[in-house]
Design an enzyme around this catalytic site. Structure first.
Site, PDB file in Angstrom:
ATOM      1  N   SER A 145       1.067  -1.557   0.013  1.00  0.00           N
ATOM      2  CA  SER A 145      -0.403  -0.199   0.093  1.00  0.00           C
ATOM      3  C   SER A 145       0.849   0.836   0.078  1.00  0.00           C
ATOM      4  O   SER A 145       1.637   1.387   0.543  1.00  0.00           O
ATOM      5  CB  SER A 145      -0.848  -0.467   1.202  1.00  0.00           C
ATOM      6  OG  SER A 145      -1.641   1.464   1.470  1.00  0.00           O
ATOM      7  N   TYR A 158      -1.580  -1.108  10.500  1.00  0.00           N
ATOM      8  CA  TYR A 158      -1.580  -1.509   9.300  1.00  0.00           C
ATOM      9  C   TYR A 158      -0.466  -1.333   7.917  1.00  0.00           C
ATOM     10  O   TYR A 158      -0.151  -1.841   8.183  1.00  0.00           O
ATOM     11  CB  TYR A 158      -3.231  -1.382   8.494  1.00  0.00           C
ATOM     12  CG  TYR A 158      -2.818  -1.298   7.673  1.00  0.00           C
ATOM     13  CD1 TYR A 158      -3.600  -2.524   7.118  1.00  0.00           C
ATOM     14  CD2 TYR A 158      -3.085  -0.333   6.389  1.00  0.00           C
ATOM     15  CE1 TYR A 158      -4.178  -2.837   5.258  1.00  0.00           C
ATOM     16  CE2 TYR A 158      -3.459  -0.743   4.710  1.00  0.00           C
ATOM     17  CZ  TYR A 158      -4.043  -1.983   4.175  1.00  0.00           C
ATOM     18  OH  TYR A 158      -3.846  -2.233   3.378  1.00  0.00           O
ATOM     19  N   LYS A 162       2.430  -2.709   5.748  1.00  0.00           N
ATOM     20  CA  LYS A 162       2.486  -2.815   4.603  1.00  0.00           C
ATOM     21  C   LYS A 162       4.194  -2.472   4.468  1.00  0.00           C
ATOM     22  O   LYS A 162       4.974  -2.018   2.599  1.00  0.00           O
ATOM     23  CB  LYS A 162       1.380  -1.846   4.047  1.00  0.00           C
ATOM     24  CG  LYS A 162       0.027  -1.662   4.045  1.00  0.00           C
ATOM     25  CD  LYS A 162       0.298  -3.629   3.121  1.00  0.00           C
ATOM     26  CE  LYS A 162      -1.085  -3.715   2.783  1.00  0.00           C
ATOM     27  NZ  LYS A 162      -1.386  -5.012   2.228  1.00  0.00           N
TER      28      LYS A 162
HETATM   29  N1  LIG Z   1      -8.808  -0.518  -1.663  1.00  0.00           N
HETATM   30  C1  LIG Z   1      -7.402   0.149  -1.455  1.00  0.00           C
HETATM   31  O1  LIG Z   1      -8.261   1.363  -1.286  1.00  0.00           O
HETATM   32  C2  LIG Z   1      -6.207  -0.216  -1.001  1.00  0.00           C
HETATM   33  C3  LIG Z   1      -5.285   0.958  -1.385  1.00  0.00           C
HETATM   34  C4  LIG Z   1      -3.613  -0.157  -0.837  1.00  0.00           C
HETATM   35  C5  LIG Z   1      -3.580  -1.125  -0.542  1.00  0.00           C
HETATM   36  N2  LIG Z   1      -4.847  -2.221  -0.352  1.00  0.00           N
HETATM   37  C6  LIG Z   1      -4.786  -3.436  -0.467  1.00  0.00           C
HETATM   38  O2  LIG Z   1      -4.961  -4.498  -1.292  1.00  0.00           O
HETATM   39  C7  LIG Z   1      -4.971  -5.879  -1.075  1.00  0.00           C
HETATM   40  C8  LIG Z   1      -6.749  -6.335  -1.315  1.00  0.00           C
HETATM   41  O3  LIG Z   1      -7.934  -5.484  -1.168  1.00  0.00           O
HETATM   42  P1  LIG Z   1      -9.032  -4.787  -1.456  1.00  0.00           P
HETATM   43  O4  LIG Z   1      -9.458  -3.612  -1.564  1.00  0.00           O
HETATM   44  O5  LIG Z   1      -9.207  -5.993  -3.057  1.00  0.00           O
HETATM   45  O6  LIG Z   1     -10.096  -5.686  -0.084  1.00  0.00           O
HETATM   46  P2  LIG Z   1     -11.664  -6.375  -0.645  1.00  0.00           P
HETATM   47  O7  LIG Z   1     -12.095  -6.269  -1.418  1.00  0.00           O
HETATM   48  O8  LIG Z   1     -11.564  -6.266   0.885  1.00  0.00           O
HETATM   49  O9  LIG Z   1     -11.488  -8.235  -0.828  1.00  0.00           O
HETATM   50  C9  LIG Z   1     -10.231  -8.777   0.091  1.00  0.00           C
HETATM   51  C10 LIG Z   1     -10.128  -9.935  -0.378  1.00  0.00           C
HETATM   52  O10 LIG Z   1      -9.714 -10.973   0.542  1.00  0.00           O
HETATM   53  C11 LIG Z   1     -10.206 -11.786   0.960  1.00  0.00           C
HETATM   54  N3  LIG Z   1      -9.193 -12.133   2.531  1.00  0.00           N
HETATM   55  C12 LIG Z   1      -9.709 -10.999   3.214  1.00  0.00           C
HETATM   56  N4  LIG Z   1      -8.901 -11.326   4.841  1.00  0.00           N
HETATM   57  C13 LIG Z   1      -8.210 -12.762   4.670  1.00  0.00           C
HETATM   58  C14 LIG Z   1      -7.751 -13.451   5.076  1.00  0.00           C
HETATM   59  N5  LIG Z   1      -6.820 -13.301   6.076  1.00  0.00           N
HETATM   60  N6  LIG Z   1      -7.218 -14.535   4.344  1.00  0.00           N
HETATM   61  C15 LIG Z   1      -7.754 -14.765   2.988  1.00  0.00           C
HETATM   62  N7  LIG Z   1      -8.567 -14.189   2.615  1.00  0.00           N
HETATM   63  C16 LIG Z   1      -8.492 -13.056   2.938  1.00  0.00           C
HETATM   64  C17 LIG Z   1     -11.662 -11.482   0.808  1.00  0.00           C
HETATM   65  O11 LIG Z   1     -12.480 -12.658   0.626  1.00  0.00           O
HETATM   66  P3  LIG Z   1     -12.793 -13.787   2.297  1.00  0.00           P
HETATM   67  O12 LIG Z   1     -13.336 -12.048   3.377  1.00  0.00           O
HETATM   68  O13 LIG Z   1     -14.173 -14.661   1.845  1.00  0.00           O
HETATM   69  O14 LIG Z   1     -11.313 -13.705   3.001  1.00  0.00           O
HETATM   70  C18 LIG Z   1     -11.161 -10.981  -0.547  1.00  0.00           C
HETATM   71  O15 LIG Z   1     -10.981 -12.112  -1.660  1.00  0.00           O
HETATM   72  C19 LIG Z   1      -5.086  -5.722   0.520  1.00  0.00           C
HETATM   73  O16 LIG Z   1      -3.769  -6.452   0.443  1.00  0.00           O
HETATM   74  C20 LIG Z   1      -5.113  -4.212   0.644  1.00  0.00           C
HETATM   75  O17 LIG Z   1      -4.258  -3.766   1.465  1.00  0.00           O
HETATM   76  C21 LIG Z   1      -5.921  -1.749  -1.380  1.00  0.00           C
END
Ligand SMILES: NC(=O)c1ccc[n+]([C@@H]2O[C@H](COP(=O)([O-])OP(=O)(O)OC[C@H]3O[C@@H](n4cnc5c(N)ncnc54)[C@H](OP(=O)(O)O)[C@@H]3O)[C@@H](O)[C@H]2O)c1
Length: 256
Positions: A145, A158, A162
């Site tokens: 991130s 968090y 990262k």
């Molecule tokens: N969205 C943003 O603004 C943003 C910004 C910077 C970085 N990121 C990073 O991008 C990545 C994905 O985020 P996202 O925004 O796509 O999140 P999301 O839409 O909430 O999707 C999260 C995914 O991860 C799964 N998950 C959550 N906890 C888990 C665990 N402990 N073990 C296995 N699977 C797990 C969820 O399914 P289940 O609930 O079924 O497990 C889902 O498939 C993360 O690393 C996040 O930190 C996101």
């Protein structure tokens, strides 16, 4: 010929958001994918959606928590049985259970954050390395991130995990080369469920300040993840691609 033809990818957190977009993009580029997440219903819906596209690659789903090393092992074992190798690992799943100042940090939530975001990344990498990459090579893509590069008033812990991912990316690049390449993506705010509370009510304010005047999409991250998994990045390892619409390019004093 597609850039990932015949390659096999394991994607944690692949049932929605960024992970699902990466699975979609990898299949479109010719890969077979295993997607892992904690909930079977989310995985089934993701698999059904992926199978509606004409891509030739297979889709395997595994219920697995990214913070549980034995579940990582099972996921990699099943991928080896189904597809015969693991060429690409995307460490995408993360958790963010603590909001607040470090000085008030709640240790059980901190431990969960480290277990999933840091130890999990190492455990899944070890499984993929031992099962396939040590022999056949591979590419590892860590979804970190932009928070790992800045200070934030609410999600400092968090963000520390990262930041650790970015360092672990460099360390693993050193340890696993020349067989495997290890790179990271540091996304800014992306319109997914995880960040809905942040972007839903403030999108016009947030985008007005960004040089590129829009928030990120899961597809923005997926495009970079295809590049880092493919031979187009074959002389790149230990690096972080920042995808933030220009948030880090703002002058000091302008909030992103
Ligand atoms: N969205 C943003 O603004 C943003 C910004 C910077 C970085 N990121 C990073 O991008 C990545 C994905 O985020 P996202 O925004 O796509 O999140 P999301 O839409 O909430 O999707 C999260 C995914 O991860 C799964 N998950 C959550 N906890 C888990 C665990 N402990 N073990 C296995 N699977 C797990 C969820 O399914 P289940 O609930 O079924 O497990 C889902 O498939 C993360 O690393 C996040 O930190 C996101």
């Amino acid at each position: 010929m597609n850039v990932l033809d015949g390659r096999v990818a394991v994607i944690t957190g692949g049932s929605r958001g960024i992970g699902l977009a990466i699975a979609r993009a990898y299949r479109a580029a010719g890969a077979h994918v295993t997607i892992a997440a904690r909930k079977a219903d989310g995985l089934a819906a993701a698999r059904a959606e992926l199978m509606t596209t004409p891509a030739a690659g297979g889709v395997h789903t595994v219920v697995a928590n990214a913070g549980e090393p034995e579940q990582a092992q099972r996921c990699v074992d099943e991928t080896m049985e189904r597809f015969g190798r693991v060429d690409i690992l995307v460490n995408n799943a993360a958790t963010n259970p603590y909001h607040g100042a470090l000085i008030d940090l709640d240790l059980p939530r901190a431990e969960k954050t480290v277990r999933v975001n840091q130890y999990g990344m190492i455990a899944w990498t070890r499984c993929a390395w031992q099962a396939s990459m040590a022999e056949h090579g591979g590419a590892i893509v860590n979804i970190a991130s932009v928070g790992g590069l800045i200070v934030d008033p609410h999600i400092g812990y968090y963000n520390a995990t990262k930041a650790a991912m970015l360092h672990l990316t460099r360390q693993l690049a050193y340890e696993l080369g020349p067989k495997a390449r290890v790179n990271a993506i540091a996304p800014g705010l992306i319109k997914t469920e995880l960040a809905r509370a942040v972007w839903e009510v403030r999108e016009p304010i947030l985008t007005a300040k960004l040089p590129l005047r829009r928030l990120g999409t899961p597809e923005d991250v997926a495009n970079a993840a295809v590049f880092l998994a493919s031979d187009a990045s074959s002389w790149m390892t230990g690096q972080t691609l920042v995808l933030d619409g220009g948030a880090l390019a703002l002058p000091i004093g302008v909030d992103s």
